[in-house]
Design an enzyme around this catalytic site. Sequence first.
Site, short mmCIF file in Angstrom:
data_model
loop_
_atom_site.label_atom_id
_atom_site.label_comp_id
_atom_site.label_asym_id
_atom_site.label_seq_id
_atom_site.Cartn_x
_atom_site.Cartn_y
_atom_site.Cartn_z
CG HIS A 108 -2.11 0.83 1.17
ND1 HIS A 108 -3.16 0.74 2.05
CD2 HIS A 108 -2.42 1.87 0.36
CE1 HIS A 108 -4.06 1.65 1.78
NE2 HIS A 108 -3.62 2.36 0.75
CB ILE A 110 6.07 2.88 -0.58
CG1 ILE A 110 5.79 3.82 -1.76
CG2 ILE A 110 5.50 1.50 -0.86
CD1 ILE A 110 6.45 3.40 -3.07
CG ASP A 160 1.34 7.18 2.75
OD1 ASP A 160 2.20 6.35 2.38
OD2 ASP A 160 1.34 8.36 2.34
CG ASN A 215 -5.45 8.29 2.21
OD1 ASN A 215 -4.38 8.08 1.68
ND2 ASN A 215 -6.57 7.75 1.76
CG ASN A 261 -0.77 8.13 -1.37
OD1 ASN A 261 -0.73 7.87 -0.18
ND2 ASN A 261 -1.11 7.23 -2.28
#
Length: 348
Positions: A108, A110, A160, A215, A261
């Site tokens: 997921h 990185i 994350d 997130n 992200n």
Amino acid sequence: MKRFLRILLILLILLAAFVLQILHSGGFFRKVVPGFEGNIIQKINLPGAEDIAISREDRFLIVSSDDRASRWGKGKPRQGGLFMIDLSAESFTPKLLTGAFDSPFYPHGISLLRLDSALHQILAINHANGGHTIEVFLLYGDSLVYEKTLADESMISPNDVVAISVNAFYFTNDHRHTSGTWRLMEDYLGLRQSNVVYASGSSYREVDHGIAYANGINYDPTRNLLFVASPRDFLIKVYSVNSQGDLTFIEDIQAGTGVDNIEFDDSGNLWIGAHPNLMKFASYAAGKSEKAPSEVIQVTYRGIGDYEVSSVFLDDGAIISASTVAVPFTNLIFIGNVMDNELVVWKR
């Protein structure tokens, strides 16, 4: 009887207002008008390229790929992987780095930490065997070596991760509850239950909580600022970081879209893949819709209350569905997604 009808009418009005508020807060009424400057120059065959990390000095990307469409559907789950893309090449071809990693791997979020010109550390959140871990790898040139697996009870639903140093990192849990009614309430009612965890050595501790679906997370060492995306609240939370890893909340950046992200460009601007309509995204992720809208925003953050949010890429799903990450490099932006089959290269 009339009193009962009045009470019933009031309750129905309140219920309707509540439902409308949920739909509005999830972007249901937003009209997505596709538009962006430039052209799509390549689509790289990588399923579910949900997160991307970049080393600008060494001119490569690391991509987290997981075929969620097969894993979440009725097909046989395929092993995920980490891929390297050489940014010096004329065309971009992913190279699998984790072919020798023989444990179940469904990556997921990185994080890539440059240790020196020939050595990098990679942290990858792994959702395997019904649990959650963080896998630690060392990248020597273009050869990846597995180092260790990190596990802790604080990894409830990790999304994350960002490395601060070789032994310290932050990660987000996007839910507090792993299943059942409470998890659905977190998703659809926007309950602010998720958190941020700081890990240093073998110590793990919560450093912030009360976030709606925490997130993406990233750290700007130049300004000593940590940014956390809350897609359910359409905002980005900004913190300063102290020497012990504790966070001081500064402010919320109102993003106007379901931010995912977070990456940076050379000037420190934030680039974020986003979901402008969370309801359509949920339908797409559940396999009930063939596509979902995508958005990329750029955020210029100068300080408290001084920021600009610009929508620079908007698509109804025809080019890319459910964008999650946008990484700029020169005049190119690499856009990843939840479970499309291709990573998009956009030239501005």
